[in-house]
Design a protein around this motif. Structure first.
Motif, mmCIF file in Angstrom:
data_model
loop_
_atom_site.group_PDB
_atom_site.id
_atom_site.type_symbol
_atom_site.label_atom_id
_atom_site.label_comp_id
_atom_site.label_asym_id
_atom_site.label_seq_id
_atom_site.Cartn_x
_atom_site.Cartn_y
_atom_site.Cartn_z
ATOM 1 N N THR A 126 30.606 22.121 -29.193
ATOM 2 C CA THR A 126 30.821 23.405 -29.128
ATOM 3 C C THR A 126 32.266 23.382 -29.504
ATOM 4 O O THR A 126 32.931 22.339 -29.955
ATOM 5 C CB THR A 126 30.506 24.177 -27.842
ATOM 6 O OG1 THR A 126 31.635 23.476 -26.877
ATOM 7 C CG2 THR A 126 29.435 23.896 -27.455
ATOM 8 N N LYS A 167 25.558 28.541 -24.130
ATOM 9 C CA LYS A 167 26.864 28.284 -23.860
ATOM 10 C C LYS A 167 27.656 29.235 -24.825
ATOM 11 O O LYS A 167 27.505 29.257 -25.922
ATOM 12 C CB LYS A 167 27.262 26.987 -24.237
ATOM 13 C CG LYS A 167 28.734 26.501 -23.442
ATOM 14 C CD LYS A 167 29.083 25.207 -23.529
ATOM 15 C CE LYS A 167 30.330 24.836 -22.798
ATOM 16 N NZ LYS A 167 31.357 25.759 -23.052
ATOM 17 N N GLU A 180 31.816 30.448 -25.422
ATOM 18 C CA GLU A 180 33.377 30.141 -25.277
ATOM 19 C C GLU A 180 34.218 31.351 -25.961
ATOM 20 O O GLU A 180 33.795 31.688 -27.077
ATOM 21 C CB GLU A 180 33.586 28.754 -25.904
ATOM 22 C CG GLU A 180 32.975 27.746 -25.225
ATOM 23 C CD GLU A 180 33.039 26.433 -25.798
ATOM 24 O OE1 GLU A 180 32.303 25.272 -25.131
ATOM 25 O OE2 GLU A 180 33.461 26.361 -26.959
ATOM 26 N N GLU A 233 32.267 32.945 -29.282
ATOM 27 C CA GLU A 233 31.189 31.940 -30.145
ATOM 28 C C GLU A 233 30.082 31.808 -28.975
ATOM 29 O O GLU A 233 30.208 31.480 -27.923
ATOM 30 C CB GLU A 233 31.745 30.665 -30.493
ATOM 31 C CG GLU A 233 32.887 30.833 -31.640
ATOM 32 C CD GLU A 233 32.185 31.032 -32.851
ATOM 33 O OE1 GLU A 233 30.899 30.728 -33.117
ATOM 34 O OE2 GLU A 233 32.867 31.074 -33.940
ATOM 35 N N PHE A 258 26.524 29.477 -28.464
ATOM 36 C CA PHE A 258 25.824 28.329 -28.799
ATOM 37 C C PHE A 258 24.365 28.285 -28.144
ATOM 38 O O PHE A 258 24.530 28.402 -26.995
ATOM 39 C CB PHE A 258 26.742 26.845 -28.545
ATOM 40 C CG PHE A 258 27.828 26.867 -29.003
ATOM 41 C CD1 PHE A 258 28.186 26.425 -30.371
ATOM 42 C CD2 PHE A 258 29.232 27.625 -28.311
ATOM 43 C CE1 PHE A 258 29.318 26.536 -30.940
ATOM 44 C CE2 PHE A 258 30.299 27.385 -28.940
ATOM 45 C CZ PHE A 258 30.610 27.202 -30.121
#
Length: 319
Positions: free
Chosen positions: A181, A274, A276, A287, A289
């Motif tokens: 990431t 995930k 971020e 973002e 993921f």
């Protein structure tokens, strides 16, 4: 609006619950399907939290955290670990191990970070001595997006109490699979295969190539037909109506529908997420993921995803 979900030991996942129940978890009904079973780590009780509370090990596993460096390591020993060492007559072996780690200059770099390879070399010299008394030792590491340093700890496993336990963050058991990431490097052990759902061109990539670890696990379990059906469903039904990007809510429904077919052959199926926040100037963006995890329960009986999306949505930023 809460469902009471009975969480059994790992060998009951995906099948009828047996007589052993570890805990009851209250889960918002809107977060999970009525027939979905949540896979949780194998614990007799609550266990011990580690890695800043992000992971729990069961009773029968004693922890020595390494985040505070050599000084604390040489001066303090957790009470739970002391009890295990006394009971197994391993105090002297432990003292020698800690002295070797502290005295060996190569176990830390110039910035004070632990060097896994050198640390493992020291640990290797003492593994047999611990094993003779029924204790397995493992250096573990979990990535953290809140710090440049990963969380590290040693697990001292009482094999008699938890004979089937496998430390999922064991550095020596890393498969080489990595999801990168912006802030993290997530690693996965042997027995777990990951399939990334890329943000851009993800549907095309998903159809074009199957990751080698996915092929290995699913071929051994005779699950490739089920895999292709899962991929087709994700590509056709797991997207938004307008932008055609991945839609987590739809993906979770698809994974829930396909999970029983995989679990019937000994493979647990998870969808992970995930998020971020990326700062640029006075503003930023988020973002996403996403990935699917296929877990061979014969190899990883108590594995639980690092970033499981079962009870998460895409409205909050996840660490």
């Amino acid at each position: 609006d809460l469902d009471a979900v009975l969480l059994g030991r790992y060998w009951n996942l995906g099948g009828p619950l047996g007589s052993k129940v570890d805990r009851i978890l209250l889960v918002p009904h809107s977060r999970i399907g009525a027939t979905h079973r949540i896979s949780m780590p194998y614990t007799d009780n609550e266990g011990t939290e580690v890695a800043g509370g992000k992971h729990v090990v069961p009773d029968g596993v004693a922890i020595e955290e390494l985040d505070s460096g050599k000084k604390k390591l040489s001066e303090e020993c957790p009470e739970q670990l002391k009890e295990l060492l006394d009971r197994c007559d391993l105090v002297k072996v432990y003292d020698d191990l800690i002295a070797s780690i502290v005295e060996e200059g190569k176990t830390r770099d110039i910035f004070g970070n632990w060097k896994d390879g050198e640390f493992e070399s020291v640990l290797d010299e003492y593994r047999d001595l611990f094993a003779e008394k029924g204790v397995k030792v493992a250096l573990c590491k979990r990535a953290s997006s809140r710090s440049l340093k990963a969380h590290r700890w040693i697990e001292f496993i009482d094999v008699k109490r938890v004979p089937d336990y496998v430390p999922q963050y064991d550095v020596s058991n890393a498969s080489g699979q990595v999801i990168r990431t912006v802030y993290c490097r997530l690693e996965f052990p042997h027995g777990v295969a990951v399939e990334e759902l890329k943000q851009w061109g993800g549907r095309k990539r998903l159809k074009e190539k199957v990751p080698i670890y996915v092929v290995k696990i699913l071929t051994e379990k005779d699950l490739m037909t089920e895999y292709y059906a899962l991929v087709d469903a994700c590509v056709e039904e797991g997207i938004g109506r307008k932008l055609k990007g991945w839609n987590l809510k739809k993906l979770k429904i698809i994974v829930d529908e396909h999970r029983p077919k995989f679990e019937a052959k000994g493979v647990a199926l998870f969808i992970s997420l995930k998020k971020e926040y990326i700062q640029h100037g006075k503003s930023g963006h988020v973002e996403h993921f996403r990935w699917i995890e296929f877990v061979d329960r014969d190899i990883q009986p108590n594995y639980y995803p690092q970033r499981d999306a079962t009870t998460r949505d895409e409205k909050c930023v996840i660490s």
